[in-house]
Design a protein around this motif. Structure first.
Motif, short mmCIF file in Angstrom:
data_model
loop_
_atom_site.label_atom_id
_atom_site.label_comp_id
_atom_site.label_asym_id
_atom_site.label_seq_id
_atom_site.Cartn_x
_atom_site.Cartn_y
_atom_site.Cartn_z
N LEU A 134 0.85 -1.19 0.00
CA LEU A 134 0.00 0.00 0.00
C LEU A 134 0.88 1.24 0.00
CD1 LEU A 134 -3.15 -0.25 2.31
CD2 LEU A 134 -3.02 0.12 -0.15
N GLY A 135 0.68 2.09 -0.98
CA GLY A 135 1.42 3.35 -1.01
C GLY A 135 2.52 3.36 -2.03
N GLY A 136 2.28 4.03 -3.17
CA GLY A 136 3.30 4.11 -4.21
C GLY A 136 4.54 4.85 -3.77
N THR A 137 4.36 5.88 -2.92
CA THR A 137 5.52 6.66 -2.46
C THR A 137 6.47 5.78 -1.65
OG1 THR A 137 4.26 8.72 -2.45
CG2 THR A 137 6.26 8.63 -1.10
N LYS A 138 5.92 4.99 -0.73
CA LYS A 138 6.76 4.11 0.09
C LYS A 138 7.46 3.07 -0.78
CE LYS A 138 4.58 4.43 4.65
NZ LYS A 138 3.52 5.41 4.40
N ALA A 139 6.74 2.52 -1.74
CA ALA A 139 7.35 1.50 -2.62
C ALA A 139 8.50 2.10 -3.43
CB ALA A 139 6.30 0.90 -3.53
N ARG A 140 8.30 3.31 -3.95
CA ARG A 140 9.37 3.94 -4.73
C ARG A 140 10.57 4.28 -3.84
NH1 ARG A 140 4.83 5.68 -7.64
NH2 ARG A 140 4.38 7.36 -6.18
N LEU A 141 10.33 4.68 -2.61
CA LEU A 141 11.43 4.94 -1.68
C LEU A 141 12.18 3.64 -1.37
CD1 LEU A 141 9.74 7.44 0.80
CD2 LEU A 141 11.83 7.89 -0.52
N ALA A 142 11.45 2.54 -1.26
CA ALA A 142 12.10 1.25 -1.00
C ALA A 142 12.97 0.84 -2.18
CB ALA A 142 11.04 0.19 -0.70
N VAL A 143 12.49 1.05 -3.40
CA VAL A 143 13.28 0.76 -4.59
C VAL A 143 14.54 1.62 -4.60
CG1 VAL A 143 13.34 1.02 -7.11
CG2 VAL A 143 11.40 -0.12 -6.00
N SER A 144 14.39 2.89 -4.26
CA SER A 144 15.54 3.79 -4.19
C SER A 144 16.55 3.30 -3.16
CB SER A 144 15.07 5.21 -3.84
OG SER A 144 16.16 6.08 -3.68
N ALA A 145 16.05 2.80 -2.03
CA ALA A 145 16.93 2.29 -0.98
C ALA A 145 17.73 1.09 -1.48
CB ALA A 145 16.10 1.91 0.24
N LEU A 146 17.06 0.17 -2.16
CA LEU A 146 17.75 -1.02 -2.66
C LEU A 146 18.79 -0.64 -3.71
CD1 LEU A 146 14.64 -3.37 -2.87
CD2 LEU A 146 16.58 -3.63 -1.32
N ASP A 147 18.45 0.30 -4.57
CA ASP A 147 19.43 0.77 -5.57
C ASP A 147 20.61 1.46 -4.89
OD1 ASP A 147 18.15 -0.19 -7.82
OD2 ASP A 147 16.97 1.63 -8.12
N ARG A 148 20.33 2.19 -3.83
CA ARG A 148 21.40 2.94 -3.14
C ARG A 148 22.42 1.99 -2.52
NH1 ARG A 148 21.43 8.04 -1.40
NH2 ARG A 148 19.15 8.24 -1.57
N THR A 197 21.14 -6.72 6.22
CA THR A 197 22.28 -6.23 5.44
C THR A 197 21.95 -4.89 4.78
OG1 THR A 197 23.14 -8.44 5.00
CG2 THR A 197 23.76 -6.71 3.46
N VAL A 198 20.79 -4.81 4.15
CA VAL A 198 20.39 -3.57 3.49
C VAL A 198 20.15 -2.47 4.51
CG1 VAL A 198 18.52 -2.49 2.16
CG2 VAL A 198 19.48 -4.67 1.43
N ARG A 199 19.53 -2.81 5.60
CA ARG A 199 19.24 -1.79 6.62
C ARG A 199 20.54 -1.23 7.21
NH1 ARG A 199 17.06 0.14 11.09
NH2 ARG A 199 14.89 0.82 11.05
N GLN A 200 21.49 -2.10 7.46
CA GLN A 200 22.78 -1.64 7.99
C GLN A 200 23.49 -0.73 6.99
OE1 GLN A 200 24.81 -5.28 9.01
NE2 GLN A 200 23.95 -5.34 11.08
N GLY A 201 23.43 -1.10 5.71
CA GLY A 201 24.05 -0.27 4.69
C GLY A 201 23.42 1.12 4.63
N LEU A 202 22.11 1.18 4.71
CA LEU A 202 21.41 2.47 4.71
C LEU A 202 21.74 3.29 5.95
CD1 LEU A 202 17.92 1.25 3.43
CD2 LEU A 202 19.45 2.81 2.22
N THR A 203 21.78 2.63 7.09
CA THR A 203 22.08 3.34 8.34
C THR A 203 23.47 3.96 8.30
OG1 THR A 203 20.62 1.85 9.59
CG2 THR A 203 22.26 3.09 10.84
N MET A 204 24.44 3.22 7.77
CA MET A 204 25.80 3.75 7.65
C MET A 204 25.83 4.97 6.73
SD MET A 204 28.05 0.22 7.39
CE MET A 204 29.49 1.14 6.89
N GLN A 205 25.14 4.89 5.61
CA GLN A 205 25.12 6.02 4.69
C GLN A 205 24.39 7.22 5.29
OE1 GLN A 205 24.44 5.42 0.50
NE2 GLN A 205 24.86 3.22 0.65
N ARG A 206 23.32 6.96 6.01
CA ARG A 206 22.59 8.07 6.67
C ARG A 206 23.48 8.76 7.69
NH1 ARG A 206 18.64 6.07 11.01
NH2 ARG A 206 20.70 5.83 11.96
N ASP A 207 24.15 7.98 8.53
CA ASP A 207 24.99 8.56 9.57
C ASP A 207 26.19 9.30 8.98
OD1 ASP A 207 23.21 7.42 11.31
OD2 ASP A 207 24.52 5.77 11.93
N ARG A 208 26.73 8.76 7.89
CA ARG A 208 27.85 9.44 7.24
C ARG A 208 27.38 10.78 6.64
NH1 ARG A 208 29.78 5.28 4.77
NH2 ARG A 208 28.67 5.52 2.80
N ALA A 209 26.19 10.80 6.07
CA ALA A 209 25.65 12.04 5.51
C ALA A 209 25.41 13.07 6.61
CB ALA A 209 24.36 11.76 4.75
#
Length: 316
Positions: A134-148, A197-209
């Motif tokens: 449910l929610g196109g915005t959330k799905a597109r953000l999830a796709v962006s996260a996986l690509d990131r 694995t993906v969540r840890q990768g995102l968290t590291m990039q968020r904290d670095r930013a």
């Protein structure tokens, strides 16, 4: 909570601080409103405070004589359950049949030489299709996260010069494509190790930013983390078609101390929720019909229904 009648005041204390769906009834037992919550107790209590952007409901509140609720395993599941219930029957005070969010799917394109993710609006697409969400915005953000994190798009056969440069920067190559496709599929299948694995990768990039004072980027990545959490959360009240499991159409029952709760599941969608008094002997016949995969959900629903009914009957 001034102005609250005795029954709603009593029932709020019995509600869990968990995601779920709630339903208000009037003194004649008619459904007034169905809503969803990330925190059931807080959300229901809010109707007797400042309603903010829900002021149109102020005239409904004095009519509330009873509160019913079902606890869900995630906010995503609660969103789907609310939508399903409102598609089947819209109470007077609900404005929209169904819901505002658009159901979508995520497609993983595995054609030779290709590795792509896309948000689509149905299952009739080539490749592996996951969802619904449910929610196109959330799905597109999830796709962006996986690509990131996984840089899947940079493992395709045909890349421009700048894309090849970016692939080198990100440390990926065509040879990594199959492994990355497998990881993406594992995340979308909610396999815990891949999700972590993906969540840890995102968290590291968020904290670095954030450490580099790139606060807008950090905020964007935080939204992507929340979107990943949304799409991988447990959600069984709406499943994709075609559904092979026999429980895709069934009646689900739970019982607690004289109260029977019934959920109707049709073609993979839980679409009706009712509850009524029932003797132990009769309840046993119904409980036997409930598929094993649904029993914990139904038993928890019945226990909550019993607590809420007791709280309201005590004050009448």
């Amino acid at each position: 909570m001034a102005g609250m009648s005795a029954a709603p005041r009593a029932v709020i204390g019995r509600l869990p601080g968990e995601p779920g769906v709630y339903r208000f009834r009037d003194s004649r037992g008619r459904a007034l409103y169905v809503g969803r919550a990330v925190d059931l107790r807080r959300r229901v209590a809010s109707y007797w405070t400042d309603l903010g952007d829900r002021r149109h409901l102020a005239r409904m509140v004095p009519q509330i004589a009873g509160v019913e609720a079902v606890e869900c395993d995630s906010a995503h599941e609660a969103a789907w359950l609310e939508r399903n219930l409102l598609e089947r029957s819209k109470p007077r005070w609900n404005r929209v049949r169904g819901g505002a969010e658009v159901p979508v799917y995520i497609r993983l394109d595995r054609r030779p030489g290709v590795a792509r993710l896309a948000v689509v609006h149905g299952t009739g697409h080539a490749g592996d299709v996951f969802g619904p969400y449910l929610g196109g915005t959330k799905a597109r953000l999830a796709v962006s996260a996986l690509d990131r994190v996984l840089s899947l798009g940079y493992t395709e056969d045909r890349l421009s010069g700048s894309q090849r440069d970016m692939a080198r920067v990100r440390g990926v190559a065509v040879a990594d494509r199959e492994a990355l496709l497998a990881t993406v599929a594992a995340v979308l299948r909610r396999q815990p190790d891949a999700v972590q694995t993906v969540r840890q990768g995102l968290t590291m990039q968020r904290d670095r930013a954030a450490a580099g004072l790139a606060f807008e980027l950090a905020a964007r990545i935080q939204q992507e983390i929340e979107a990943i959490d949304w799409i991988v959360a447990e959600q069984k009240v709406t499943v994709s078609y075609p559904v092979a499991d026999p429980s895709d159409s069934c009646d689900v029952y739970g019982w607690s101390d004289g109260l029977l709760i019934r959920f109707e599941v049709r073609r993979g969608r839980l679409c009706t929720w009712t509850q009524r008094p029932c003797s132990p002997d009769l309840a046993g016949r119904y409980l036997e019909q409930t598929p094993a995969s649904w029993r914990p959900f139904a038993a928890r629903g019945a226990a909550l229904a019993r607590r809420l009914a007791d709280a309201q009957s005590t004050d009448h």
